[in-house]
Design an enzyme around this catalytic site. Structure first.
Site, PDB file in Angstrom:
ATOM      1  N   LYS A 270     -20.553  14.689  -1.650  1.00  0.00           N
ATOM      2  CA  LYS A 270     -19.420  14.613  -2.590  1.00  0.00           C
ATOM      3  C   LYS A 270     -19.891  14.312  -4.010  1.00  0.00           C
ATOM      4  O   LYS A 270     -19.508  14.986  -4.958  1.00  0.00           O
ATOM      5  CB  LYS A 270     -18.438  13.489  -2.188  1.00  0.00           C
ATOM      6  CG  LYS A 270     -17.851  13.601  -0.807  1.00  0.00           C
ATOM      7  CD  LYS A 270     -16.836  12.493  -0.551  1.00  0.00           C
ATOM      8  CE  LYS A 270     -17.409  11.098  -0.492  1.00  0.00           C
ATOM      9  NZ  LYS A 270     -18.279  10.824   0.673  1.00  0.00           N
TER      10      LYS A 270
ATOM     11  N   ARG B 230      -9.147   7.209   0.442  1.00  0.00           N
ATOM     12  CA  ARG B 230      -9.812   7.150   1.741  1.00  0.00           C
ATOM     13  C   ARG B 230      -8.872   6.620   2.816  1.00  0.00           C
ATOM     14  O   ARG B 230      -9.305   6.467   3.962  1.00  0.00           O
ATOM     15  CB  ARG B 230     -11.012   6.212   1.661  1.00  0.00           C
ATOM     16  CG  ARG B 230     -12.356   6.890   1.405  1.00  0.00           C
ATOM     17  CD  ARG B 230     -13.361   5.785   1.204  1.00  0.00           C
ATOM     18  NE  ARG B 230     -14.704   6.089   1.546  1.00  0.00           N
ATOM     19  CZ  ARG B 230     -15.670   6.346   0.653  1.00  0.00           C
ATOM     20  NH1 ARG B 230     -15.393   6.436  -0.622  1.00  0.00           N
ATOM     21  NH2 ARG B 230     -16.899   6.515   1.056  1.00  0.00           N
TER      22      ARG B 230
ATOM     23  N   ARG C 186     -31.920   9.120   1.768  1.00  0.00           N
ATOM     24  CA  ARG C 186     -31.423   8.654   0.465  1.00  0.00           C
ATOM     25  C   ARG C 186     -31.686   7.165   0.299  1.00  0.00           C
ATOM     26  O   ARG C 186     -32.023   6.702  -0.773  1.00  0.00           O
ATOM     27  CB  ARG C 186     -29.925   8.952   0.357  1.00  0.00           C
ATOM     28  CG  ARG C 186     -29.327   8.572  -0.982  1.00  0.00           C
ATOM     29  CD  ARG C 186     -27.918   9.099  -1.144  1.00  0.00           C
ATOM     30  NE  ARG C 186     -26.920   8.259  -0.500  1.00  0.00           N
ATOM     31  CZ  ARG C 186     -25.619   8.521  -0.462  1.00  0.00           C
ATOM     32  NH1 ARG C 186     -25.163   9.639  -1.016  1.00  0.00           N
ATOM     33  NH2 ARG C 186     -24.775   7.715   0.127  1.00  0.00           N
TER      34      ARG C 186
ATOM     35  N   ARG D 292     -29.679   1.481  -1.797  1.00  0.00           N
ATOM     36  CA  ARG D 292     -28.369   1.074  -1.257  1.00  0.00           C
ATOM     37  C   ARG D 292     -28.540   0.503   0.141  1.00  0.00           C
ATOM     38  O   ARG D 292     -28.995   1.202   1.042  1.00  0.00           O
ATOM     39  CB  ARG D 292     -27.420   2.284  -1.208  1.00  0.00           C
ATOM     40  CG  ARG D 292     -26.887   2.665  -2.557  1.00  0.00           C
ATOM     41  CD  ARG D 292     -25.978   3.874  -2.460  1.00  0.00           C
ATOM     42  NE  ARG D 292     -24.879   3.709  -1.518  1.00  0.00           N
ATOM     43  CZ  ARG D 292     -23.886   4.571  -1.404  1.00  0.00           C
ATOM     44  NH1 ARG D 292     -23.848   5.641  -2.165  1.00  0.00           N
ATOM     45  NH2 ARG D 292     -22.923   4.352  -0.524  1.00  0.00           N
TER      46      ARG D 292
ATOM     47  N   ARG E 217     -19.692   3.294   8.795  1.00  0.00           N
ATOM     48  CA  ARG E 217     -19.008   4.051   7.738  1.00  0.00           C
ATOM     49  C   ARG E 217     -18.383   5.319   8.320  1.00  0.00           C
ATOM     50  O   ARG E 217     -17.281   5.706   7.929  1.00  0.00           O
ATOM     51  CB  ARG E 217     -19.988   4.376   6.606  1.00  0.00           C
ATOM     52  CG  ARG E 217     -20.287   3.134   5.760  1.00  0.00           C
ATOM     53  CD  ARG E 217     -21.603   3.232   5.035  1.00  0.00           C
ATOM     54  NE  ARG E 217     -21.614   4.203   3.975  1.00  0.00           N
ATOM     55  CZ  ARG E 217     -22.747   4.721   3.453  1.00  0.00           C
ATOM     56  NH1 ARG E 217     -23.917   4.376   3.934  1.00  0.00           N
ATOM     57  NH2 ARG E 217     -22.670   5.585   2.467  1.00  0.00           N
TER      58      ARG E 217
HETATM   59  P1  AMP Z   1     -19.363   5.903  -1.441  1.00  0.00           P
HETATM   60  O1  AMP Z   1     -20.313   5.759  -2.575  1.00  0.00           O
HETATM   61  O2  AMP Z   1     -18.198   6.781  -1.752  1.00  0.00           O
HETATM   62  O3  AMP Z   1     -20.039   6.270  -0.135  1.00  0.00           O
HETATM   63  O4  AMP Z   1     -18.722   4.443  -1.203  1.00  0.00           O
HETATM   64  C1  AMP Z   1     -19.543   3.340  -0.849  1.00  0.00           C
HETATM   65  C2  AMP Z   1     -18.687   2.213  -0.307  1.00  0.00           C
HETATM   66  O5  AMP Z   1     -17.752   1.794  -1.314  1.00  0.00           O
HETATM   67  C3  AMP Z   1     -17.814   2.569   0.900  1.00  0.00           C
HETATM   68  O6  AMP Z   1     -18.523   2.480   2.129  1.00  0.00           O
HETATM   69  C4  AMP Z   1     -16.724   1.518   0.785  1.00  0.00           C
HETATM   70  O7  AMP Z   1     -17.194   0.253   1.220  1.00  0.00           O
HETATM   71  C5  AMP Z   1     -16.505   1.426  -0.725  1.00  0.00           C
HETATM   72  N1  AMP Z   1     -15.473   2.389  -1.181  1.00  0.00           N
HETATM   73  C6  AMP Z   1     -15.659   3.468  -1.993  1.00  0.00           C
HETATM   74  N2  AMP Z   1     -14.508   4.128  -2.181  1.00  0.00           N
HETATM   75  C7  AMP Z   1     -13.564   3.455  -1.471  1.00  0.00           C
HETATM   76  C8  AMP Z   1     -12.178   3.660  -1.236  1.00  0.00           C
HETATM   77  N3  AMP Z   1     -11.511   4.700  -1.770  1.00  0.00           N
HETATM   78  N4  AMP Z   1     -11.534   2.750  -0.467  1.00  0.00           N
HETATM   79  C9  AMP Z   1     -12.169   1.692   0.071  1.00  0.00           C
HETATM   80  N5  AMP Z   1     -13.478   1.456  -0.070  1.00  0.00           N
HETATM   81  C10 AMP Z   1     -14.181   2.340  -0.838  1.00  0.00           C
END
Ligand code: AMP
Length: 190
Positions: free
Chosen positions: A14, A89, A128, A134, A146
């Site tokens: 994404k 989400r 990654r 991370r 996740r």
């Molecule tokens: P990402 O970088 O999109 O994979 O997001 C990393 C982490 O941030 C996720 O595993 C969640 O813990 C948190 N996070 C990101 N976007 C959201 C969202 N829309 N709602 C809730 N938690 C989020």
């Protein structure tokens, strides 16, 4: 105004694809994951609150996330459009986003799910994690959590957006260029 929503499991690409498309269509790219990581790095109250959820691979509570997203949109009053990457989400976030946009006479143009199998994604994420630093990318248990969060809370958005005729699915396996080409063809046809 073009408003695109990207969803897909962690590692589906994404962020990478949103960064390419934002240039192509001159959109503001808002990644809630990046915003949380920025806040964690800077030890803001929001970052401190979000950290334990993110470290465990759990979603951050809805209202916190919704408020953060809305504030970010409001920082860009002159945007030609937006790509939301990793938001919404959950169903509650999707409903809040529709209401928030409707107040400004806006609505989502399309939602796009990037599809790939779990095994491919685990491999990508662990790779990654070697360079991203991370913690949520470095541990297979957290990665699988996740995916579970995605399955339970995010996957139901497919039918939410199908009901609005806004759901599209794109094969997320291939080179960056191939996937980007699939996405631009889709978006140009909308
Ligand atoms: P990402 O970088 O999109 O994979 O997001 C990393 C982490 O941030 C996720 O595993 C969640 O813990 C948190 N996070 C990101 N976007 C959201 C969202 N829309 N709602 C809730 N938690 C989020």
């Amino acid at each position: 105004m073009k408003i695109l929503v990207f969803f897909g499991k962690p590692g589906a690409g994404k962020g990478t694809q949103a960064a390419l498309l934002k240039e192509h269509y001159n959109l503001v790219h808002i990644s809630t994951g990046d915003l949380f990581r920025y806040n964690i790095k800077n030890k803001t109250p929001l970052g401190i609150l979000a950290q334990s959820y993110i470290d465990g691979g759990d979603l951050v509570p809805d209202q916190v996330t919704i408020d953060m997203l809305e504030a970010e949109v409001q920082k860009n009053p002159n945007a030609a459009g937006f790509i939301f990457d990793g938001f919404p989400r959950t169903q509650a976030q999707a409903e809040a986003l529709d209401i928030f946009l409707a107040k400004q006479n806006l609505n989502i143009s399309a939602t796009v799910a990037l599809e790939a199998s779990d095994d491919v994604l685990v491999e990508r994420l662990l790779k990654r994690g070697e360079t991203s630093g991370r913690s949520d990318d470095q541990d297979e248990v957290k990665i699988r959590n996740r995916f579970e969060e995605y399955k339970q809370k995010t996957a139901p958005l497919k039918s939410y957006y199908q009901q609005q005729n806004k759901f599209h699915s794109v094969d997320g396996i291939g080179t960056l260029e191939e996937i980007s080409e699939r996405l631009t063809q889709l978006i140009d046809s909308i």
